[in-house]
Design an enzyme around this catalytic site. Structure first.
Site, PDB file in Angstrom:
ATOM      1  N   ASP A 370      -1.594  -9.068  -2.001  1.00 49.35           N
ATOM      2  CA  ASP A 370      -2.317  -7.711  -2.208  1.00 49.35           C
ATOM      3  C   ASP A 370      -1.096  -6.074  -2.777  1.00 49.35           C
ATOM      4  OD1 ASP A 370      -4.487  -5.249  -1.904  1.00 49.35           O
ATOM      5  OD2 ASP A 370      -5.507  -7.026  -1.764  1.00 49.35           O
ATOM      6  N   ARG A 447      -6.919   9.787  -3.435  1.00 49.59           N
ATOM      7  CA  ARG A 447      -5.599   8.779  -2.626  1.00 49.59           C
ATOM      8  C   ARG A 447      -4.652   9.302  -3.702  1.00 49.59           C
ATOM      9  NH1 ARG A 447      -5.296   2.276  -2.372  1.00 49.59           N
ATOM     10  NH2 ARG A 447      -4.760   1.876  -0.250  1.00 49.59           N
ATOM     11  N   LYS A 480      -6.816  -9.686  -8.542  1.00 49.11           N
ATOM     12  CA  LYS A 480      -7.876  -8.995  -8.153  1.00 49.11           C
ATOM     13  C   LYS A 480      -7.654  -7.549  -8.319  1.00 49.11           C
ATOM     14  CE  LYS A 480      -8.658  -6.406  -3.555  1.00 49.11           C
ATOM     15  NZ  LYS A 480      -8.554  -6.447  -2.181  1.00 49.11           N
ATOM     16  N   ASP A 482      -8.236  -3.938  -8.930  1.00 48.00           N
ATOM     17  CA  ASP A 482      -8.595  -2.507  -8.555  1.00 48.00           C
ATOM     18  C   ASP A 482      -8.635  -1.498  -9.139  1.00 48.00           C
ATOM     19  OD1 ASP A 482      -9.877  -1.430  -6.046  1.00 48.00           O
ATOM     20  OD2 ASP A 482      -7.620  -2.085  -4.725  1.00 48.00           O
ATOM     21  N   ASN A 484      -9.471   2.808  -7.105  1.00 49.23           N
ATOM     22  CA  ASN A 484      -9.474   3.043  -6.505  1.00 49.23           C
ATOM     23  C   ASN A 484      -9.885   5.040  -5.702  1.00 49.23           C
ATOM     24  OD1 ASN A 484      -9.210   1.457  -3.970  1.00 49.23           O
ATOM     25  ND2 ASN A 484      -7.738   0.373  -4.950  1.00 49.23           N
ATOM     26  N   ASP A 552     -15.231  -2.584   1.650  1.00 53.09           N
ATOM     27  CA  ASP A 552     -13.944  -2.794   1.899  1.00 53.09           C
ATOM     28  C   ASP A 552     -14.107  -2.978   3.461  1.00 53.09           C
ATOM     29  OD1 ASP A 552     -11.638  -2.605   0.529  1.00 53.09           O
ATOM     30  OD2 ASP A 552     -11.155  -0.544   0.160  1.00 53.09           O
TER      31      ASP A 552
HETATM   32  C1  DGJ Z   1      -8.400  -0.578  -2.205  1.00 53.17           C
HETATM   33  C2  DGJ Z   1      -9.435  -2.372  -1.751  1.00 53.17           C
HETATM   34  O1  DGJ Z   1     -10.270  -2.268  -1.983  1.00 53.17           O
HETATM   35  C3  DGJ Z   1      -8.598  -2.934  -0.942  1.00 53.17           C
HETATM   36  O2  DGJ Z   1      -9.071  -3.960  -0.260  1.00 53.17           O
HETATM   37  C4  DGJ Z   1      -7.694  -3.216  -1.054  1.00 53.17           C
HETATM   38  O3  DGJ Z   1      -7.069  -3.879  -1.942  1.00 53.17           O
HETATM   39  C5  DGJ Z   1      -6.572  -1.949  -1.014  1.00 53.17           C
HETATM   40  N1  DGJ Z   1      -7.111  -1.006  -2.404  1.00 53.17           N
HETATM   41  C6  DGJ Z   1      -5.102  -1.664  -2.072  1.00 53.17           C
HETATM   42  O4  DGJ Z   1      -4.611  -0.732  -2.160  1.00 53.17           O
END
Ligand code: DGJ
Length: 790
Positions: A370, A447, A480, A482, A484, A552
């Protein structure tokens, strides 16, 4: 099947009918959507037609030749300015400043295909599973006063009882127009006794079901985050007070879209309900020059008389067959181990390989590294945008660690967040103008990061090229993806002042271009979408990525509610679910390992915990879990999913039941999950769903063994010597002796299991314990295997 009977158009799926007709005025009147009815010629629709001759007082008459009141009718396309006061389908500001639109019928035809959009993803049918050929009804409308065309398409997905709607607005005039709203669907129903259900929440609390009876006025479900959002998913339902899981009418709606959306349920003064769904008009404006067109996201509609459960089965099959595509469409998904909750940013090759090695020992198939592997990424304040491996952490780069993970017998996957940049990064230093921000003005951060301006083609190309470099630099089987933060300071430095209203929608179009290009370049990579968990869980993403990280929040009890919420509109094959550590990192709740597995196995199973710190007992339990899941995987990932009591029963609010049934209905797995124990309630029961009524099945449970520590100092009631809590003696006994859990083996017909349920062995009620008693404590759960005798 679609029929045109003169002015009446009838769409039929296996179990539903949708009907409309063209009025003398040229407006399209909605006649019916619901359980299948028989219409073989125009006169068969007579009962559906409104019989109003004298219009209600204080309403408007459309014109002298057509003395109808649009306010008092069910319509397919509504607009402002001609007397319909409800939510419009389309709103345009013309070059003369007028905001009145009036779209009237021009032509109709049946197509034996489905229009493909140029800018947006759409549902598709490869014909391999369908019993009726795909058909689309194309209706062309033109504004009476301005030269603007609106084409609306209804496509019938016969077998799944789904009808989708696509809409394209084309400016045939010589003037620029400003489109301030173009919805994806409008459904007018001639009654006001509906329950409007939306799925709302927040980070770590996605998809909470909300029912509201809209009796007058409006209820709006919408997103402003720039994404489809965890605050309000675009999937919504309409049902009746009397609808339940297995009976009663239920409509389900969704959008093939990943940006700001809007679903408004309104009841007018004449007891008519209207639902409109589409791009959120509050954050939308689009300028169309001469000859330009705008495509509205495709809307998905289904109806079932079989309650919420029937509606969900339609949606599940539709998503599996007509939304998800590519190599992984029906490919069993690997069981993964993700490094995030085990290591967070504190990763290096040695640590990751130790974790992967433990994973390999218990049967994990895919190891996912990750966040934290690139640039100077030691925390979340920096390095997003700098997508080169940190060689201090990974001396052999991505290739080095991928090869070592492969050598352990595991596939290798990585995490990326390509749409973002930290100010503390080389990318930002080089291209501050690539961010979504207003030059010279402060901007908000989420973030510690900023969104890249995906409306800018240079930014899109940078992401495509950089990710191509990353994905081809090693043997990467999984990514994955992402995202955020939510959007703010909507502004593109690559667009002029006039175009800024287009930014939120153009961001999504830019994202789709990037996703399309990368998934086409890397068809074998399994992509999993993620946006702080479920902040972008929608059908648009699923057109490119076959699965999405649902939340999460990995706490099994929270997941019971969250995964139940998703299950109304999305199949289990798209919902990422992991077993994590206890106490849980989002709630600090302690739950049994078996419960964490049981809940996660009703999704795409993964693990996200520090296996290196796990005890020998835990590792052997995990090994057994994984072995069981591998056996059940085809059914768990592709079977039919049914909800039972989901923390919502009046008499048993602490219980949750899910069942998944194999395609041939010979096998099923059911989950019974409990929140809090109710004292002194010996009777325990489970209701199974989806079985064949006249087939005999045997129900067995997954047998478990228990640590004597579970029983506290009650052990002294049976022990010949006194054993102190937390003593070395207790630990020593616990190592060699485990208590057997209850064994169930019950035979009966499917109809009994479904209507009466199955009485299970009693739970512990404080009056005695032996192997006939289930250790079914707070947060306890069981998996039951149901197999037919044939
Ligand atoms: C948010 C994701 O939903 C988590 O699972 C993880 O990948 C973090 N970001 C990593 O920064």
């Amino acid at each position: 099947m679609i029929n045109i009977f003169d002015n009446c158009y009838v769409l039929e799926t296996k179990n539903t009918t949708y009907a409309m007709r063209v009025l003398k005025s040229g407006h399209i009147e909605h006649l019916y959507y619901g359980p299948h009815i028989t219409i073989r010629e125009e006169k068969d629709a007579e009962a559906l037609i409104g019989k109003c001759v004298f219009n209600p007082g204080n309403t408007l008459i459309y014109d002298d030749e057509n003395p109808i009141s649009l306010e008092n009718m069910c319509l397919e396309i509504s607009s402002n300015g001609k007397g319909d006061l409800r939510e419009p389908f389309v709103e345009i500001i013309h070059s003369d400043g007028s905001r009145t639109s009036d779209f009237l019928f021009e032509s109709v035809k049946i197509l034996d295909e489905k229009p493909v959009y140029e800018t947006l993803p759409t549902a598709y049918d490869d014909g391999s599973k369908t019993t009726a050929p795909l058909q689309t009804l194309e209706i062309v409308l033109r504004d009476k006063n301005y030269n603007i065309r609106l084409i609306t398409y209804f496509t019938v997905f016969y077998d799944t009882d789904v009808i989708t709607r696509q809409n394209i607005l084309i400016n045939d005039s010589d003037e620029n127009i400003r489109v301030s709203r173009l919805m994806s669907m409008q459904l007018d129903l001639d009654r006001d006794d509906f329950v409007f259900t939306t799925f709302n929440g927040a980070w770590a609390r996605e998809m909470g079901r909300n029912d509201i009876k809209v009796r007058s006025g409006k209820h709006i479900n919408s997103s402003m985050t720039g994404t489809s959002s965890n605050r309000a998913n675009p999937f919504v339902m309409i049902s009746r007070d009397s609808t339940n899981e297995s009976k009663g009418g239920c409509y389900g709606f969704n959008l093939v879209y990943s940006g700001n959306h809007y679903e408004c349920m309104e009841v007018n003064s004449f007891r008519q309900s209207r639902l409109v769904c589409g791009i959120n008009p509050e954050t939308f404006e689009y300028i169309l020059g001469k000859g330009e067109k705008l495509e509205a996201p495709e809307a998905v509609m289904t109806f079932s008389i079989g309650g919420y459960g029937g509606m969900s089965l339609n949606m599940h099959e539709f998503v599996r067959e007509h939304i998800v595509r590519g190599t992984h469409k029906y490919k069993d998904r690997p069981i993964l181990l993700n490094s995030w909750e085990a290591c967070y940013f504190n990763i290096n090759e040695r640590k990751l390989l130790n974790l992967a090695k433990k994973g390999a020992e218990v049967g994990i198939e895919l190891f996912v590294m990750d966040d934290g592997w690139f640039g100077d990424r030691s925390d979340d304040t920096k390095a997003l945008g700098d997508w080169d491996p940190d060689l201090n952490k990974l001396p052999g780069g991505l290739k080095g660690i991928a090869n070592k993970v492969n050598a352990l017998g595991l596939q290798f996957g990585i995490w990326v967040e390509p749409e973002m940049v930290n100010e503390n990064s080389n990318l930002y230093k080089k291209h501050p103008e690539w961010t979504m921000s207003i030059p010279g003005k402060g901007h908000s951060k989420g973030r510690n990061q900023m969104l890249l301006d995906l409306t800018n083609e240079h930014v899109q190309n940078f992401i495509i090229n950089k990710m191509t470099e990353v994905f081809s630099s090693a043997n990467i089987a999984y990514v994955k993806w992402d995202m955020n933060r939510i959007a703010s300071d909507f502004f593109s430095q690559s667009m002029g002042a006039m175009g800024q209203g287009e930014m939120p929608h153009r961001y999504v179009l830019g994202l789709y271009r990037v996703m399309k290009e990368l998934t086409e370049r890397f068809p074998d990579i399994l992509f999993e979408g993620c946006a702080s968990g479920g902040n972008r869980f929608d059908l648009g993403i699923l057109c490119y990525f076959p699965q999405i990280w649902a939340s999460d929040n990995t706490d099994a009890i929270s997941r019971g509610t969250i995964q139940t919420g998703y299950s109304y509109g999305y199949p289990m094959s798209v919902i990422g679910a992991h077993v994590s550590g206890s106490p849980n990192h989002q709630t600090l709740r302690r739950t049994p390992l078996e419960t964490r597995f049981n809940v996660a196995s009703f999704g795409i199973l993964g693990y996200e915990c520090n296996l290196c710190d796990a005890t020998a007992d835990e590792l052997s339990a995990i090994k057994e879990q994984i072995a069981l899941y591998k056996k059940l995987r085809p059914m768990m990932q592709w079977g039919s999913f049914y909800r039972g009591r989901c923390f919502n029963s009046e008499t048993e609010p602490e219980l949750l039941e899910w069942t998944v049934v194999s395609k041939d209905k010979k096998n099923a797995v059911s989950l019974l999950l409990q929140r809090m124990v109710t004292p002194n309630m010996p009777m325990r029961k489970i209701f199974i769903r989806g079985l064949l009524p006249d087939v005999r099945y045997t129900l067995t449970n997954r047998e478990l063994k228990y640590s004597i520590k579970e029983f506290g100092d009650l052990v002294n009631t049976v022990s010949p010597i006194h054993i102190k809590q937390n003593s070395a003696a207790l630990s020593a006994i616990d190592k060699v002796y485990k208590m057997n859990g209850e064994k169930e083996r019950i035979t009966g017909y499917g109809d009994t299991f479904m209507s009466f349920g199955v009485n299970l062995k009693q739970g512990f009620i404080g009056t005695g314990y032996n192997e006939e008693v289930a250790h079914f404590q707070d947060y306890g759960s069981r998996l039951y295997l149901i197999d037919s005798e044939e």
